[in-house]
Scaffold this active site. Sequence first.
Site, PDB file in Angstrom:
ATOM      1  CB  THR A 121      -1.061   0.083   1.276  1.00 14.65           C
ATOM      2  OG1 THR A 121      -1.761  -0.996   0.997  1.00 14.65           O
ATOM      3  CG2 THR A 121      -1.675   1.449   1.459  1.00 14.65           C
ATOM      4  CB  SER A 338      47.906 -15.483  -0.531  1.00 12.96           C
ATOM      5  OG  SER A 338      48.120 -16.082   0.736  1.00 12.96           O
TER       6      SER A 338
END
Length: 484
Positions: A121, A338
């Site tokens: 709504t 890494s």
Amino acid sequence: MSNTKLITPILFWLCIGSLNAQTRTEKDLLGEKQIPANAYYGIQTARALENFQVSSLTTKTYPDYVKAFAIVKLAAARANAEVGRMKKERLDAIEKACKAVMDGKYHDQFLVDLYQGGAGTSANMNANEVLANIALELSGHKKGEYQFIEPHDDLNMGQSTNDVYPTAIKVALLLHNDKLIKEAQALSQSFHQKGDEFKALLKMGRTEGQDAVPMTIGQEFHAFGNQLDAEITAMRRSETFLCEQNMGATAIGTGITASPGYAEKVAAHLAKITGKPIVMSKDLIAATSSQQGFVIYSSALKSFAIALSKISSDLIFLASGPRTGIFEINLPPLQPGSSIMPGKVNPVMPELMNEICFKVISNDLAVTMAAHSGLLQLNAYEPLEAIAIMESQGLLFKSMPLFRKNCIDGITANKEVLERYIERSVGIVTALNPVLGYEKTTELAKEALQSNKGILELIREKKLLTEDQIKKLLDPAVMTGQEP
């Protein structure tokens, strides 16, 4: 009286006047509220902004969603005019407002959080209020002068949130599906291009992680592309269920407050505006409570994500190494992999693609839970369905071009590794059955495994085939069942 005593009351009234100039008063059944004077939204949007401060996701997060509301309201206004209910001057003003929003203007006024109670709504009223005030301003009136164009009476004429909201979601999904499919097709084409590039490179196929029979990398990559092609077809077919809409159903499907003939006309206008084969549902009561369109389309996205994730994982496996893995292909190196292991480069793009796919799959579960939790004639959880599906569309749309450009287009093959695997694999013995016979090839396979020698090495030792015969047998076209 001193000058100081005169200044104080003057400043007070100047401040009050300035405050009044910065706001306007609007009212609803709960009372009055001050709305920023420059805001195109109204009191119901303002209440929603207070009630649903949940996420950073709002209607404007997805431009196609904002555009969809404007399309639905434009179709509704035109249909109402055709049935004789809306006057031409109001239609003209609403058309101008809707087209402005469809052109990308005023999107910053669609502010309601996507997470909301009330079955949408607040989102519907946000659209009604914004479009009404745009129409007022474009007609020479002031924002909030609703006696000329009113959010409920005009923008919501013959409508309810219960038919507008799901229709707007479906239109938004249809609009974005075209863009999504275009990117999916581009990704598929990249796989097919690699298939053409690698068509003569022989490799060992694998089933259940074990050596199987020979194929080419070209066949492998064409298969990746064809998997995506099949999923794209499914996504396109699923649009059929989004094209069935319930405009004219109003509250529960009985059509209360809608004029005769309106439902058919609004569907026709939606089809014309969107270019999609949108039709009115045969049973508006069923269509208002059913979530079939959302479930099926979400399922198509999930199926696409499953295929894409499987392909991404295959690429990670094929590129594993470089010294102790499969290492049949190279993925473009994008960044160090890494913070502790020097020289390590990770398959970051397939990993990203997997993360996106996992999210799409989980979003489908959210759609499933929301769809099955509706009660009687309405499903109050459609906002969650909209959030989940639009997020899935958006994530796939943004990630697929990255995956294509930063990964697929730059993949290369390690020819030496492929040849070594072919030379040593026991799996190649299957292709020799027609020449040497099953019994002889079984003996070769057993000896190869026991001696740690390759099949071709044993064939050469035993002089079972000439080099010309071996060359012909290892021809990729012959070995893999392709046309010479």
